[in-house]
Design an enzyme around this catalytic site. Structure first.
Site, PDB file in Angstrom:
ATOM      1  CG  MET A 235       5.472  -2.424  -2.649  1.00  0.00           C
ATOM      2  SD  MET A 235       4.550  -2.400  -1.107  1.00  0.00           S
ATOM      3  CE  MET A 235       2.931  -1.980  -1.733  1.00  0.00           C
TER       4      MET A 235
ATOM      5  CG  MET B 292       5.313   1.823  -5.253  1.00  0.00           C
ATOM      6  SD  MET B 292       3.947   1.292  -4.224  1.00  0.00           S
ATOM      7  CE  MET B 292       3.364  -0.073  -5.209  1.00  0.00           C
TER       8      MET B 292
ATOM      9  N   GLY C 294      -6.952   4.540  -1.553  1.00  0.00           N
ATOM     10  CA  GLY C 294      -8.160   4.985  -0.850  1.00  0.00           C
ATOM     11  C   GLY C 294      -9.357   5.216  -1.760  1.00  0.00           C
TER      12      GLY C 294
ATOM     13  CG  MET D 225       1.471   7.298  -5.521  1.00  0.00           C
ATOM     14  SD  MET D 225       0.674   5.745  -5.969  1.00  0.00           S
ATOM     15  CE  MET D 225       0.096   5.155  -4.369  1.00  0.00           C
TER      16      MET D 225
ATOM     17  CG  HIS E  87       2.469   1.492  -8.794  1.00  0.00           C
ATOM     18  ND1 HIS E  87       1.653   1.785  -7.719  1.00  0.00           N
ATOM     19  CD2 HIS E  87       3.475   2.411  -8.767  1.00  0.00           C
ATOM     20  CE1 HIS E  87       2.139   2.835  -7.074  1.00  0.00           C
ATOM     21  NE2 HIS E  87       3.243   3.222  -7.675  1.00  0.00           N
TER      22      HIS E  87
ATOM     23  CG  ASP F 262       0.350  -1.892  -6.036  1.00  0.00           C
ATOM     24  OD1 ASP F 262       0.607  -0.795  -6.555  1.00  0.00           O
ATOM     25  OD2 ASP F 262      -0.810  -2.250  -5.755  1.00  0.00           O
TER      26      ASP F 262
ATOM     27  CG  HIS G  10      -2.543  -1.084  -9.866  1.00  0.00           C
ATOM     28  ND1 HIS G  10      -2.082  -0.041 -10.643  1.00  0.00           N
ATOM     29  CD2 HIS G  10      -1.953  -0.929  -8.655  1.00  0.00           C
ATOM     30  CE1 HIS G  10      -1.260   0.710  -9.924  1.00  0.00           C
ATOM     31  NE2 HIS G  10      -1.151   0.196  -8.716  1.00  0.00           N
TER      32      HIS G  10
ATOM     33  N   GLY H 147       2.975   2.098  -0.391  1.00  0.00           N
ATOM     34  CA  GLY H 147       3.566   1.044   0.441  1.00  0.00           C
ATOM     35  C   GLY H 147       2.544   0.105   1.057  1.00  0.00           C
ATOM     36  CG  PHE H 148       1.553   0.035   4.071  1.00  0.00           C
ATOM     37  CD1 PHE H 148       1.974  -1.171   4.616  1.00  0.00           C
ATOM     38  CD2 PHE H 148       2.409   1.127   4.133  1.00  0.00           C
ATOM     39  CE1 PHE H 148       3.223  -1.281   5.226  1.00  0.00           C
ATOM     40  CE2 PHE H 148       3.649   1.025   4.741  1.00  0.00           C
ATOM     41  CZ  PHE H 148       4.065  -0.185   5.289  1.00  0.00           C
TER      42      PHE H 148
ATOM     43  CG  ASP I 231      -2.413   3.215  -6.559  1.00  0.00           C
ATOM     44  OD1 ASP I 231      -3.224   2.639  -5.817  1.00  0.00           O
ATOM     45  OD2 ASP I 231      -1.288   2.756  -6.845  1.00  0.00           O
TER      46      ASP I 231
ATOM     47  CB  SER J 202      -4.536  -2.696  -6.243  1.00  0.00           C
ATOM     48  OG  SER J 202      -3.328  -3.063  -5.627  1.00  0.00           O
TER      49      SER J 202
HETATM   50  C1  DX5 Z   1      -0.230   1.450  -2.411  1.00  0.00           C
HETATM   51  C2  DX5 Z   1      -0.465   0.777  -3.739  1.00  0.00           C
HETATM   52  C3  DX5 Z   1      -1.895   0.703  -4.112  1.00  0.00           C
HETATM   53  C4  DX5 Z   1      -2.761  -0.066  -3.146  1.00  0.00           C
HETATM   54  C5  DX5 Z   1      -4.085   0.621  -3.123  1.00  0.00           C
HETATM   55  O1  DX5 Z   1       1.104   1.695  -2.252  1.00  0.00           O
HETATM   56  O2  DX5 Z   1       0.192   1.462  -4.782  1.00  0.00           O
HETATM   57  O3  DX5 Z   1      -2.074   0.221  -5.438  1.00  0.00           O
HETATM   58  O4  DX5 Z   1      -2.935  -1.408  -3.472  1.00  0.00           O
HETATM   59  O5  DX5 Z   1      -4.842   0.042  -2.144  1.00  0.00           O
HETATM   60  P1  DX5 Z   1      -6.208   0.652  -1.619  1.00  0.00           P
HETATM   61  O6  DX5 Z   1      -7.126   0.785  -2.799  1.00  0.00           O
HETATM   62  O7  DX5 Z   1      -6.649  -0.359  -0.630  1.00  0.00           O
HETATM   63  O8  DX5 Z   1      -5.892   1.998  -1.004  1.00  0.00           O
HETATM   64 ZN    ZN Z   2      -0.324   0.930  -6.915  1.00  0.00          ZN
END
Ligand code: DX5
Ligand code: ZN
Length: 215
Positions: A34, A65, A174, A134, A63, A32, A30, A139-140, A172, A5
């Site tokens: 937002m 969001m 952790g 998810m 992705h 993201d 990937h 978001g983070f 996606d 990501s």
């Molecule tokens: C979170 C994103 C993820 C994020 C995952 O909202 O969709 O793609 O980057 O980050 P890690 O792998 O650090 O949890």
């Molecule tokens: Zn993502």
């Protein structure tokens, strides 16, 4: 498969990040996006992504969001994206959005938040190419994996078999070597990892280690 990501990359030196990425064991990139409305954060937009897309030698796994993702099908297509993921929670007319993505020549993915059950996919599973679960609240980057996701992966696998869907399962949030191994055992096909890969001293090595643990 592994989809690092970009959210955890060093945005002040994206060219250097893309250099190791292009030579890595990663399968997809990937991305993201937002909007500060659907999720409580803002990441990057299309003016930045067009430069990333130009130097990525691997397929883009986008992705979104954001609310009303259907408004951006053409922008995502213009990046040359392989896959466009939209959130189930952001699309009251999901079947129409999936059709629009396919008409634009991309693979269509549907993403579920942690509190959304996989059963909502019953009548759309056959029409999508991928389901993104998810395993953190979106978001983070760098959040803790929600263990309940493991049950959802197994349940989704059963739903896909029952509905004769060929959709891939992507997870996606952790993801690290421990959660990655458990997710693969539960039936996940694609692992997204931000912090674990981009936050490592040697991101290319971390990517390879995750690919090995998932094979
Ligand atoms: C979170 C994103 C993820 C994020 C995952 O909202 O969709 O793609 O980057 O980050 P890690 O792998 O650090 O949890
Ligand atoms: Zn993502």
């Amino acid at each position: 498969m592994i989809s690092p990501s970009l959210l955890s990359a060093n945005f002040a030196n994206l060219e250097a990040e893309m250099k190791w990425f292009n030579q890595s064991a990663a399968d997809w990139l990937h991305i993201d996006v937002m909007d500060g409305v659907f999720v409580p954060n803002i990441s990057f937009g299309f003016p930045v992504l067009k430069h990333v897309a130009r130097i990525s030698e691997k397929p883009l796994d986008v992705h979104l969001m954001i609310v009303q993702p259907e408004k951006f099908v053409n922008e995502v297509k213009a990046l040359g994206a392989y896959l466009m993921n939209v959130h189930y929670e952001a699309c009251p007319h999901l079947h129409r959005v999936v059709s629009q993505i396919h008409e634009a020549g991309m693979k269509a993915g549907v993403t579920l938040n942690p509190a959304t059950p996989v059963s909502v996919l019953e009548d759309i599973a056959c029409d999508v190419d991928l389901v993104l679960l998810m395993s953190v609240n979106p978001g983070f980057g760098g959040q803790k994996f929600i263990p309940h996701t493991l049950k959802k992966v197994a349940e989704l696998r059963r739903l896909l078999t029952r509905t004769e869907s060929k959709a891939l399962i992507e997870v996606d949030g952790g993801v690290n070597l421990d959660t990655g191994r458990l997710l693969t055992e539960a039936g996940a096909d694609v692992l997204v990892a931000g912090n674990f890969i981009f936050g490592a001293d040697d991101p290319r090595k971390a990517c390879e280690a995750l690919a090995n643990c998932a094979s």
